[in-house]
Design a protein around this motif. Structure first.
Motif, short mmCIF file in Angstrom:
data_model
loop_
_atom_site.label_atom_id
_atom_site.label_comp_id
_atom_site.label_asym_id
_atom_site.label_seq_id
_atom_site.Cartn_x
_atom_site.Cartn_y
_atom_site.Cartn_z
N SER A 47 0.80 -1.19 0.20
CA SER A 47 -0.14 -0.09 0.06
C SER A 47 0.91 1.21 0.17
CB SER A 47 -1.04 0.04 1.32
OG SER A 47 -1.54 -1.25 1.33
N GLN A 88 -8.14 0.23 -0.29
CA GLN A 88 -8.71 -1.04 0.25
C GLN A 88 -9.95 -0.91 0.82
OE1 GLN A 88 -5.35 -2.39 2.35
NE2 GLN A 88 -6.50 -4.34 3.18
N ASP A 165 -5.88 -1.48 -4.66
CA ASP A 165 -5.30 -2.16 -3.41
C ASP A 165 -6.20 -3.16 -2.99
OD1 ASP A 165 -3.94 -2.54 -1.30
OD2 ASP A 165 -3.68 -0.60 -0.57
N GLU A 166 -6.13 -4.31 -3.11
CA GLU A 166 -6.79 -5.49 -2.67
C GLU A 166 -8.20 -5.33 -3.22
OE1 GLU A 166 -6.09 -7.02 1.35
OE2 GLU A 166 -3.94 -5.98 1.43
MG LIG Z 1 -2.15 -2.67 2.39
#
Ligand SMILES: [Mg+2]
Ligand SMILES: Nc1ncnc2c1ncn2[C@@H]1O[C@H](COP(=O)(O)OP(=O)(O)OP(=O)(O)O)[C@@H](O)[C@H]1O
Lengths: 237, 244
Positions: A47, A88, A165-166
């Motif tokens: 991240s 995220q 992010d994810e």
């Molecule tokens: Mg992360």
């Protein structure tokens, strides 16, 4: 003449103000339209790396370029338009009273005419399959819908690079499949941070493995993911 | 299915009319009974025109009842003949005992005001209200604050109840004074999380080109706006200052 890379990261290092050493001379390159997977254990610095792509964090060392533009304070405006960062947690990205306002936030900041803003909002919502939900509040969306809404908010900026992010965390199998298909349908250069090896296999011809702030391996997922020592080292199994 | 409103009004117009009703009603002497009847009739008409469901509105206005009861309790203790609770009760001749008049005064004004506000709330979604206020030159920063509070209030409430459950799961019963420390830490961690979220939201804003100025949505108005405003002004002024 070689094509300008969409993203070029050279010897990037970063230490958080509290002394946490998060990135240790990372170098990566991404061609226009290419999809790169970024995997690694919790705390590897993934991240943190993404936050350098549009100047949300300022490197202590090294350099980042986006479409040939150096990521420096004087270019932040341009760079932030070109890099769409999807966080995220979608709740951090949907801060307006309605979905329409959220997606319109970016284009309005660009100073676009309202007709153009509306057109972009419609197109972005349609692209993620949320057409007609303009007046919904983010609070009343399902988690999967919020994820897609967050993606729509950056699509409306018409970026060259998407950094996700994810994108499949906290989603049910169907939600994962929908997001995977959605990301596959884009033509942007894409960096996808994930713990989901299936996602990396389906979407990413090339994967970089990070651990403790460094890139420890790079290659195609088939090879990398059959290297059990590497997977152990990267905490991926 | 409920049909659409007969009269389309922009949020700004609805806010102005509501405000006008409240101001005019509060400033009316308590003993001008027909005026209050007029205001109520006006509101009923207004609600019908913009198609607000009356049953729901009436139920919501009951929220002022406890407040009225409280006043009712205190009325007998008020000194005789004081012009309490009214802006202009003043020296007018009272047709019935002043204590009752005081009660009537606060009751009818509170209820009419609540009625007007509930109609506004029921006919205008919160985002549109904010937009209307923006159009009326309400400070932008305050509006942004309201919008963000509206958006994250529920998120925080959920977080808070999760934290409380987590404590309860560890058999924590905040009963004794020495447990105040734990509650303090709970509140502390809660603020910390709110702060961190604030930072992430700010980053998300920056990522989409935020430069410190909130972008404005364009304002739309409807053909009915100006006539509705003028008509309302005439009716309300007539009720308030017209021949008693
Ligand atoms: Mg992360
Ligand atoms: N705001 C911050 N201040 C100080 N240290 C931080 C901050 N954010 C992250 N870190 C630290 O930096 C390191 C890298 O964190 P980062 O969030 O980039 O990891 P990640 O690879 O994204 O992990 P995850 O998979 O859990 O999301 C970690 O050691 C983390 O504790």
């Amino acid at each position: 003449m070689t094509l300008t890379p969409a993203v070029s990261i050279r010897d990037l290092s970063y230490t958080y103000p509290d002394g946490t050493f998060a990135l240790d001379s990372v170098s990566l390159e991404l061609k226009p339209g290419e999809v790169l997977g970024l995997v690694g254990p919790n705390g590897a610095g993934k991240s943190t790396l993404l936050l350098h792509l549009n100047g949300m964090l300022r490197a202590n060392g090294g350099a980042v370029q986006v479409m040939g533009i150096p990521v420096k304070p004087k270019n932040y405006r341009e760079v932030r338009r070109r890099v769409g960062l999807v966080f995220q947690n979608p709740d951090d990205q949907l801060f307006c009273p309605t979905l329409f306002e959220d997606v319109a936030f970016g284009p309005r900041n660009l100073g676009l005419q309202e007709a153009e803003v509306t057109a972009r909002v419609r197109a972005s919502l349609a692209a993620v399959g949320l057409q007609g939900l303009d007046n919904k509040s983010a609070h009343h969306l399902s988690f999967g819908q919020k994820r897609r809404a967050a993606i729509a908010t950056v699509l409306a900026m018409q970026p060259d690079v998407l950094a996700l992010d994810e994108p499949t965390s906290n989603l049910d199998p169907r939600g994962k499949r929908l997001i995977t298909e959605l990301i596959a349908s884009f033509h942007h250069a894409r960096i996808i941070v994930t713990h989901d090896l299936d996602l990396a296999r389906t979407l990413c011809p090339r994967v970089a493995v990070m651990a403790q702030g460094r890139v420890i391996a790079e290659g195609n997922p088939q090879e990398l993911f059959s290297d059990h020592d590497l997977l152990d080292q990267a905490g991926l199994r | 299915m409920s049909p659409g409103p007969i009269l389309f009004l922009s949020p700004r117009t609805k806010i102005l009319i509501t405000l006008a009703v409240v101001v005019v009603c509060v400033s009316t002497p308590a003993n001008r009974f027909p005026a209050f009847l007029g205001y109520l009739a006006f509101l009923f008409g207004f609600a019908a025109l913009i198609r607000v469901e009356l049953r729901r509105v009436l139920r919501h206005t009951l929220a002022v009842l406890p407040f009225l009861l409280m006043i009712a309790v205190f009325v007998p203790f008020l000194p005789e003949g004081q012009p309490a609770g009214s802006l202009s009760l003043g020296s007018s001749v009272h047709p019935f005992p002043s204590k009752l008049l005081v009660l009537w005064n606060s009751a009818i004004k509170a209820w009419t005001g609540a009625f007007a506000l509930v109609i506004l709330g029921a006919s205008t979604p919160f985002p549109e209200l904010l937009h209307g206020l923006e159009h009326l030159r309400f400070p932008r920063l305050l509006l942004a604050l309201l919008a963000v509070t509206h958006r994250y209030g529920l998120v925080f409430a959920e977080e808070f109840s999760r934290t409380r459950r987590a404590l309860a799961a560890r058999a924590f019963r905040p009963r004794w004074l020495w447990q105040a420390g734990a509650i303090g830490r709970l509140i502390g961690s809660f603020f910390l999380r709110a702060y961190e979220r604030g930072e992430r939201v700010y980053l998300a804003m920056l990522g989409r080109g935020f430069t410190g100025v909130f972008p404005v949505a364009p304002h739309t108005s409807h053909a009915g706006d100006l006539p509705a405003l003028i008509l309302s002004a005439i009716i309300l002024a007539g009720l308030r200052w017209g021949a008693a």
